[in-house]
Design an enzyme around this catalytic site. Structure first.
Site, PDB file in Angstrom:
ATOM      1  N   CYS A 111       0.894  -1.174   0.215  1.00  0.00           N
ATOM      2  CA  CYS A 111       0.022  -0.006  -0.071  1.00  0.00           C
ATOM      3  C   CYS A 111       0.981   1.496  -0.136  1.00  0.00           C
ATOM      4  O   CYS A 111       1.408   1.689  -0.952  1.00  0.00           O
ATOM      5  CB  CYS A 111      -1.196  -0.047   1.224  1.00  0.00           C
ATOM      6  SG  CYS A 111      -2.108   1.042   1.021  1.00  0.00           S
ATOM      7  N   HIS A 213      -3.681  -5.063   0.361  1.00  0.00           N
ATOM      8  CA  HIS A 213      -3.279  -5.227   1.728  1.00  0.00           C
ATOM      9  C   HIS A 213      -3.127  -6.991   1.758  1.00  0.00           C
ATOM     10  O   HIS A 213      -4.162  -7.483   2.404  1.00  0.00           O
ATOM     11  CB  HIS A 213      -4.168  -4.604   3.017  1.00  0.00           C
ATOM     12  CG  HIS A 213      -3.652  -3.342   3.111  1.00  0.00           C
ATOM     13  ND1 HIS A 213      -2.353  -2.950   4.015  1.00  0.00           N
ATOM     14  CD2 HIS A 213      -4.143  -2.235   2.832  1.00  0.00           C
ATOM     15  CE1 HIS A 213      -2.534  -1.743   4.159  1.00  0.00           C
ATOM     16  NE2 HIS A 213      -3.435  -1.265   3.364  1.00  0.00           N
ATOM     17  N   GLU A 215      -1.535  -8.938   3.753  1.00  0.00           N
ATOM     18  CA  GLU A 215      -1.280  -9.395   5.097  1.00  0.00           C
ATOM     19  C   GLU A 215      -2.620  -9.507   5.782  1.00  0.00           C
ATOM     20  O   GLU A 215      -3.017 -10.201   6.592  1.00  0.00           O
ATOM     21  CB  GLU A 215      -0.349  -8.198   5.888  1.00  0.00           C
ATOM     22  CG  GLU A 215      -1.060  -6.984   6.374  1.00  0.00           C
ATOM     23  CD  GLU A 215      -1.283  -6.036   5.427  1.00  0.00           C
ATOM     24  OE1 GLU A 215      -0.931  -6.324   4.383  1.00  0.00           O
ATOM     25  OE2 GLU A 215      -1.809  -4.940   5.781  1.00  0.00           O
TER      26      GLU A 215
END
Ligand code: MN
Length: 236
Positions: A111, A213, A215
């Site tokens: 990001c 994102h 994660e």
């Protein structure tokens, strides 16, 4: 005991009140690294001189999400809709990216991490997508972070294509900025339907970055698990 690679994660700063202020990293980052076989090491915002020392301790670096990059670092003045900036963090991260590329240690930008990688290499950013590119789709989802929101098209002959083994992937989206002018040393390798760059890779170094994102999608997406596992293995 096999030695696990140490993955440095750049941090931000948060102030809850006068006695609780300090380092901030979303827990999804260290959870994904641990689950992928790495050791997460949080790197607090410090001085740019600390960057080479941080790097020496790490086998790879994740540039995490967060605030907008101060537009002074790409020679622009602040747009009306520029979000919160934290130039102290930018300085550390710009030095860390430079050091990481110099030593060719693996780097994964996420990001804001994609945006500052582009800035570090001489590119520029769209400071606010809704107002500067009114034809763009919605890139700030209101559904929970782990949920995918829009699809991206992955370029063949890219590192991401090798990982995902397909040309279309669903991703989440939590950004109001994006790459404007792409740095010459970067190649755009994924695009949203509106043409916004969603992933880049360095033409010669072990540096990759995504605008979404992964994660936060790790627990629910096999694709994002592969993305993290491949990165941690590269750091080994
Ligand atoms: Mn997006």
């Amino acid at each position: 005991m096999t030695k696990k690679p140490v993955i440095g994660i750049t941090a931000s700063y948060v102030k809850h009140n006068h006695y609780m202020e300090g380092v901030y990293v979303h827990q999804d980052y260290h959870k994904a690294i641990v689950a992928s076989g790495g050791i997460p090491l949080v790197l607090p915002v410090s001085t740019k001189e600390m960057a080479i020392h941080y790097l020496a301790m790490c086998d790879g670096i994740i540039m995490s999400g967060g605030e907008d990059v101060d537009p002074q670092f790409y020679q622009q003045d602040p747009h009306q809709k520029l979000g919160f900036i934290f130039p102290e963090r930018d300085e550390v991260e710009l030095a860390l990216i430079q050091a990481c590329l110099d030593e060719n240690k693996p780097l994964l930008g996420i990001c804001r991490g994609l945006q500052i990688l582009n800035v570090a290499l001489g590119g520029t950013l769209i400071q606010d997508l809704p107002s500067q590119v009114p034809t763009s789709m919605q890139h700030v989802q209101t559904i929970p972070r782990p949920r995918s929101f829009h699809s991206v098209t992955i370029e063949k002959n890219s590192h991401l294509h090798t990982i995902f083994e397909k040309e279309r992937v669903r991703v989440n989206s939590l950004h109001h900025q994006a790459i404007d002018t792409l740095a010459t040393e970067l190649k755009a390798v994924a695009f949203a339907g509106d043409g916004i760059i969603e992933a880049v890779e360095h033409v010669s170094k072990k540096a990759w970055a995504v605008q979404w994102h992964p994660e936060s999608m790790f627990s629910t997406s096999k694709d994002m698990q592969k993305l993290f596992q491949t990165f941690v293995q590269t750091c080994q």
